[in-house]
Design a protein around this motif. Structure first.
Motif, PDB file in Angstrom:
ATOM      1  N   GLY A   1     -44.696 -18.307 -13.826  1.00  0.00           N
ATOM      2  CA  GLY A   1     -44.401 -19.733 -13.815  1.00  0.00           C
ATOM      3  C   GLY A   1     -42.994 -20.095 -14.220  1.00  0.00           C
ATOM      4  N   LYS A   2     -42.128 -19.111 -14.376  1.00  0.00           N
ATOM      5  CA  LYS A   2     -40.762 -19.398 -14.803  1.00  0.00           C
ATOM      6  C   LYS A   2     -39.783 -18.805 -13.808  1.00  0.00           C
ATOM      7  N   ALA A   3     -38.855 -19.642 -13.320  1.00  0.00           N
ATOM      8  CA  ALA A   3     -37.860 -19.185 -12.353  1.00  0.00           C
ATOM      9  C   ALA A   3     -36.764 -18.396 -13.063  1.00  0.00           C
ATOM     10  N   THR A   4     -36.578 -17.145 -12.662  1.00  0.00           N
ATOM     11  CA  THR A   4     -35.507 -16.301 -13.183  1.00  0.00           C
ATOM     12  C   THR A   4     -34.892 -15.546 -12.008  1.00  0.00           C
ATOM     13  N   MET A   5     -33.711 -15.016 -12.225  1.00  0.00           N
ATOM     14  CA  MET A   5     -33.089 -14.218 -11.175  1.00  0.00           C
ATOM     15  C   MET A   5     -33.927 -12.983 -10.878  1.00  0.00           C
ATOM     16  N   GLY A   6     -34.548 -12.410 -11.910  1.00  0.00           N
ATOM     17  CA  GLY A   6     -35.403 -11.260 -11.697  1.00  0.00           C
ATOM     18  C   GLY A   6     -36.575 -11.583 -10.788  1.00  0.00           C
ATOM     19  N   LEU A   7     -37.164 -12.761 -10.998  1.00  0.00           N
ATOM     20  CA  LEU A   7     -38.269 -13.195 -10.155  1.00  0.00           C
ATOM     21  C   LEU A   7     -37.806 -13.387  -8.709  1.00  0.00           C
ATOM     22  N   LEU A   8     -36.629 -13.954  -8.535  1.00  0.00           N
ATOM     23  CA  LEU A   8     -36.071 -14.137  -7.197  1.00  0.00           C
ATOM     24  C   LEU A   8     -35.853 -12.787  -6.519  1.00  0.00           C
ATOM     25  N   TYR A   9     -35.328 -11.829  -7.252  1.00  0.00           N
ATOM     26  CA  TYR A   9     -35.099 -10.491  -6.690  1.00  0.00           C
ATOM     27  C   TYR A   9     -36.418  -9.833  -6.271  1.00  0.00           C
TER      28      TYR A   9
ATOM     29  N   LEU B   1     -32.593 -22.320 -10.144  1.00  0.00           N
ATOM     30  CA  LEU B   1     -31.540 -21.409 -10.615  1.00  0.00           C
ATOM     31  C   LEU B   1     -30.141 -21.910 -10.258  1.00  0.00           C
ATOM     32  N   ASN B   2     -30.070 -23.156  -9.749  1.00  0.00           N
ATOM     33  CA  ASN B   2     -28.795 -23.789  -9.383  1.00  0.00           C
ATOM     34  C   ASN B   2     -28.009 -22.974  -8.360  1.00  0.00           C
ATOM     35  N   LEU B   3     -28.718 -22.459  -7.341  1.00  0.00           N
ATOM     36  CA  LEU B   3     -28.071 -21.688  -6.287  1.00  0.00           C
ATOM     37  C   LEU B   3     -27.805 -22.577  -5.079  1.00  0.00           C
ATOM     38  N   ASN B   4     -26.935 -22.102  -4.148  1.00  0.00           N
ATOM     39  CA  ASN B   4     -26.493 -22.941  -3.035  1.00  0.00           C
ATOM     40  C   ASN B   4     -27.297 -22.709  -1.759  1.00  0.00           C
TER      41      ASN B   4
END
Length: 464
Positions: free
Chosen positions: A109-117, A46-49
């Motif tokens: 299997g797909k990285a999304t912000m929702g999945l991260l949350y 997700l290109n996060l730091n």
């Protein structure tokens, strides 16, 4: 019931309660094997730091703070036993949800912000379970244990924490062994989290068969049942006397004030500082980021996890040292000795880092550091937190201490990646300085509690 039967019954109750400690260790250390996969799959995907990385790795600690903060309320309202059942349910939900966070709403299997949350949400749920267990398991043990073996029995909870970490190190290693990095990053980390559902389910079932603590029952006015349990624990000849002492301290505290500060602010401050120093010495950095630390020393992925297992074995061995000595040597000598050992280990690691020396010497000093912690601050901090507070306010006071501990844990763990980007040497030196300060704090402020009943401790507290 003879003395051996009494001891056997006490050990059975202790072993069930320490499953809360095992899950505490399992849940907090499972991230060590999955940490790099989470970074690859979610953070980089997700290109996060690095701050998002640190916050995600440490997200369960937010739940730990919440769980620690509400542990006193739940322990007082529901009782010690039912509160641990709540923790077991939360562990189970977290295990399933963290392993499959996309089950309800998102594409697998797909990285999304929702999945991260959702991943962070389930980790926080598990963290609440950890926060509850970290406060209430030692509370339960302290309230059922006779004074002469109480330190040893509470130390078994720390052994269970470390054993839980060692078990999950083996589980993580066995899942990753022989697999490709791609498989681990996409699928393997899920199995690591899902595996926790097994001990969580066992904990919940076994809790149905243990009694409430006699001190909680006495505080609720259920003296007959409290006496019955005390007879099984301490023997018929001692039970009534112990119950009378409990009733006397409960009546005394009720007559004085319901405020947790009624017995002096100093004991609350001591509990808070014990919790802060246990985390500011940096132990959970070594535990959460262990494979990453060993990889930075040049070890491959499988080798780094294997070295983590070696460190876990060292932790178990030196926790046993604490169990065998805590009721003989006392709490203060072990804490001060451990602080000195931790300071030596961390300052040495910091010095080596300044000179960019990475190798077997770094591993040796990591082992010196963790061994020193495990024979002292690991178990003894929990022993003291379970002992120093008066009966009537124990739940609330332990909640404050434990919530503070998890807040300090979150601060140290979440800032570690950014601190290491700035300077590894300064980072480890900071932990070394905290170790020195912890020794001074124990020497000057912490009372010795060896061999005293919880009721006798109230006289010690009044003199602080």
């Amino acid at each position: 019931m003879n003395q051996n039967q009494n001891l056997g019954y006490i050990m059975l109750l202790t072993l069930v309660a320490t499953l809360g400690g095992l899950l505490f260790g399992y849940d907090t250390a499972v991230i060590s094997g999955a940490e790099k996969s989470i970074q690859t799959f979610l953070i980089k995907g997700l290109n996060l730091n690095s701050f998002a990385h640190g916050a995600t790795v440490s997200s369960a600690l937010i739940g730990c703070i919440i769980g620690g903060a509400i542990s006193g309320l739940l322990a007082s309202q529901l009782g010690r036993k039912k509160s641990l059942i709540v923790a077991a349910i939360l562990f189970f939900i977290s295990a399933l949800g963290s392993g499959k966070p996309e089950t309800l709403f998102f594409e697998s299997g797909k990285a999304t912000m929702g999945l991260l949350y959702m991943f962070n949400f389930y980790r926080i749920i598990g963290g609440i379970g950890v926060g509850l267990a970290s406060a209430i398991s030692p509370m339960y043990i302290s309230e059922i244990a006779p004074a002469h073996i109480r330190g040893r029995l509470i130390s078994f909870n720390q052994f269970a924490i470390i054993f839980g970490m060692l078990v999950v190190y083996f589980v993580n290693w066995s899942i990753a062994r022989g697999q490709t990095i791609e498989w681990i990053n996409e699928t393997g980390w899920r199995y690591m989290f899902l595996s926790e559902a097994i001990p969580a389910g066992l904990f919940g079932v076994l809790l149905l068969f243990v009694p409430e603590t006699p001190r909680y029952l006495a505080m609720q006015g259920n003296n007959d049942k409290a006496l019955s349990i005390l007879e099984r624990i301490n023997g018929i000849d001692k039970a009534q006397s112990i119950l009378n002492d409990i009733k006397e301290t409960v009546a005394k505290t009720a007559a004085s004030s319901s405020s947790i500060f009624a017995f002096g602010k100093k004991v609350i401050i001591i509990g808070i500082l014990l919790s802060v120093f246990q985390q500011f010495v940096g132990i959970n950095v070594a535990l959460y980021y262990a494979p990453r630390i060993f990889e930075s020393m040049g070890a491959a992925k499988d080798a780094s996890m294997l070295q983590t297992i070696v460190m876990g074995l060292v932790n178990v061995i030196f926790t046993v040292v604490a169990i065998l000595t805590v009721d003989k040597w006392g709490r203060k000598p072990l804490l001060i000795t451990g602080s000195i050992g931790m300071a030596v280990g961390m300052i040495a690691i910091g010095t080596l880092s300044f000179f960019e020396v990475i190798g077997i010497s770094t591993l040796i000093f990591i082992i010196v550091y963790t061994a020193s912690f495990m024979m002292s601050w690991g178990p003894i901090c929990w022993v003291l937190i379970g002992e120093i507070f008066p009966n009537k306010i124990r739940g609330k006071a332990i909640a404050i201490a434990v919530a503070t501990q998890w807040a300090a844990n979150y601060f140290i763990s979440s800032t570690y990646p950014a601190m290491m980007e700035f300077s590894g040497g300064i980072t480890y030196m900071f932990y070394g300085i905290m170790s020195i300060l912890s020794a001074i704090f124990v020497w000057k402020m912490v009372p010795e509690t060896k061999g005293k009943s919880l009721e006798e401790m109230e006289n010690v507290i009044e003199k602080l």
